[in-house]
Write an enzyme that holds these catalytic residues in place. Structure first.
Site, PDB file in Angstrom:
ATOM      1  N   GLY A   1       0.773  -1.234   0.000  1.00 43.07           N
ATOM      2  CA  GLY A   1       0.000   0.000   0.000  1.00 43.07           C
ATOM      3  C   GLY A   1       0.806   1.287   0.000  1.00 43.07           C
TER       4      GLY A   1
ATOM      5  N   TRP B   1       2.390   2.832  -2.470  1.00 41.15           N
ATOM      6  CA  TRP B   1       2.079   3.735  -3.587  1.00 41.15           C
ATOM      7  C   TRP B   1       0.766   4.468  -3.326  1.00 41.15           C
ATOM      8  CZ3 TRP B   1       3.617   2.493  -9.284  1.00 41.15           C
ATOM      9  CH2 TRP B   1       5.003   2.321  -9.359  1.00 41.15           C
TER      10      TRP B   1
ATOM     11  N   ASP C   1      -4.829  -6.022  -5.907  1.00 41.77           N
ATOM     12  CA  ASP C   1      -3.714  -6.933  -5.663  1.00 41.77           C
ATOM     13  C   ASP C   1      -4.282  -8.258  -5.163  1.00 41.77           C
ATOM     14  OD1 ASP C   1      -1.222  -8.203  -4.557  1.00 41.77           O
ATOM     15  OD2 ASP C   1      -0.381  -6.234  -4.987  1.00 41.77           O
TER      16      ASP C   1
ATOM     17  N   ASP D   1       2.905  -1.437 -10.216  1.00 44.64           N
ATOM     18  CA  ASP D   1       4.175  -1.889  -9.648  1.00 44.64           C
ATOM     19  C   ASP D   1       4.171  -3.415  -9.557  1.00 44.64           C
ATOM     20  OD1 ASP D   1       6.737  -1.169  -8.714  1.00 44.64           O
ATOM     21  OD2 ASP D   1       6.124  -1.428  -6.632  1.00 44.64           O
TER      22      ASP D   1
ATOM     23  N   LYS E   1       5.904  -1.084 -14.299  1.00 45.74           N
ATOM     24  CA  LYS E   1       7.196  -1.726 -14.062  1.00 45.74           C
ATOM     25  C   LYS E   1       7.358  -2.946 -14.961  1.00 45.74           C
ATOM     26  CE  LYS E   1       8.117  -3.848 -10.036  1.00 45.74           C
ATOM     27  NZ  LYS E   1       8.480  -3.851  -8.594  1.00 45.74           N
TER      28      LYS E   1
END
Length: 201
Positions: free
Chosen positions: A49, A51, A69, A114, A154
């Site tokens: 968490g 970000w 997620d 990410d 990413k």
């Protein structure tokens, strides 16, 4: 064997962030000026968490972050709406329907990812899994970004990663490859930062 408790790890603990990865996003934002007060943002690979913590400091109190997620999120904020699900189980049409049912916009101002694979130590395999995650993120961006929106993703270094970057370039006015200083030197990760989405391209 290197210690995971490096400078950015200790800095995150001191500043009450959940993970050192927050400084990667902060560097990206300082360089590319992505976030504004009126952003509606999709955060992919959001756990634990950090970000979302940073994003909340950049958007206004009435805006939302939708965080996805397969692992639990470690923050509880009214502005963060968490969906615990594997990204590959996300259907664009079903997701749009869920957004409508919950009275959210069906397009995002920004999508940040990410996402990273559970590394095996086999370079080719890890690169392939990273590429698959990035491709899924890009697919969601193509379908869910508003015109002029931004996309951060990413990915691990590989020839296929650069091929994906060139695909992404065709959908945005500006796109760059960026490796934050907060990324570990030995890491093969870099970030694709794409801005000004060309809607319906």
């Amino acid at each position: 064997m290197r210690s995971v408790q490096d400078y950015f790890f200790k800095k995150a603990k001191k500043e009450n962030y959940l993970a050192r990865s927050v400084y990667k996003l902060r560097e990206i934002n300082q360089r590319f000026h992505l976030f504004s007060s009126n952003n509606f943002i999709l955060d992919l690979g959001a756990a634990p968490g950090s970000w979302a913590q940073y994003i909340l400091s950049k958007i206004s109190p009435h805006e939302k972050v939708i965080a996805i997620d397969q692992h639990p999120l470690k923050i509880q904020e009214k502005q963060v709406i968490f969906i615990q699900k594997n990204i590959f189980d996300i259907s664009v049409n079903e997701f749009r329907q869920w957004l409508r049912q919950n009275h959210y916009p069906v397009e995002f101002d920004g999508i940040v990812s990410d996402l990273a694979p559970q590394t095996s130590g086999v370079k080719q395999l890890d690169n392939q899994h990273s590429l698959e995650l990035a491709q899924k993120s890009f697919d969601l961006a193509q379908n869910l970004l508003s015109a002029g929106g931004y996309f951060v993703c990413k990915i691990f270094e590989s020839p296929d990663a650069h091929f994906l970057f060139h695909q992404i370039k065709t959908c945005f006015q500006k796109s760059k490859i960026f490796k934050p200083q907060a990324s570990r030197k030995e890491s093969r990760e870099f970030y694709i930062v794409a801005q000004n989405f060309l809607h319906n391209q």
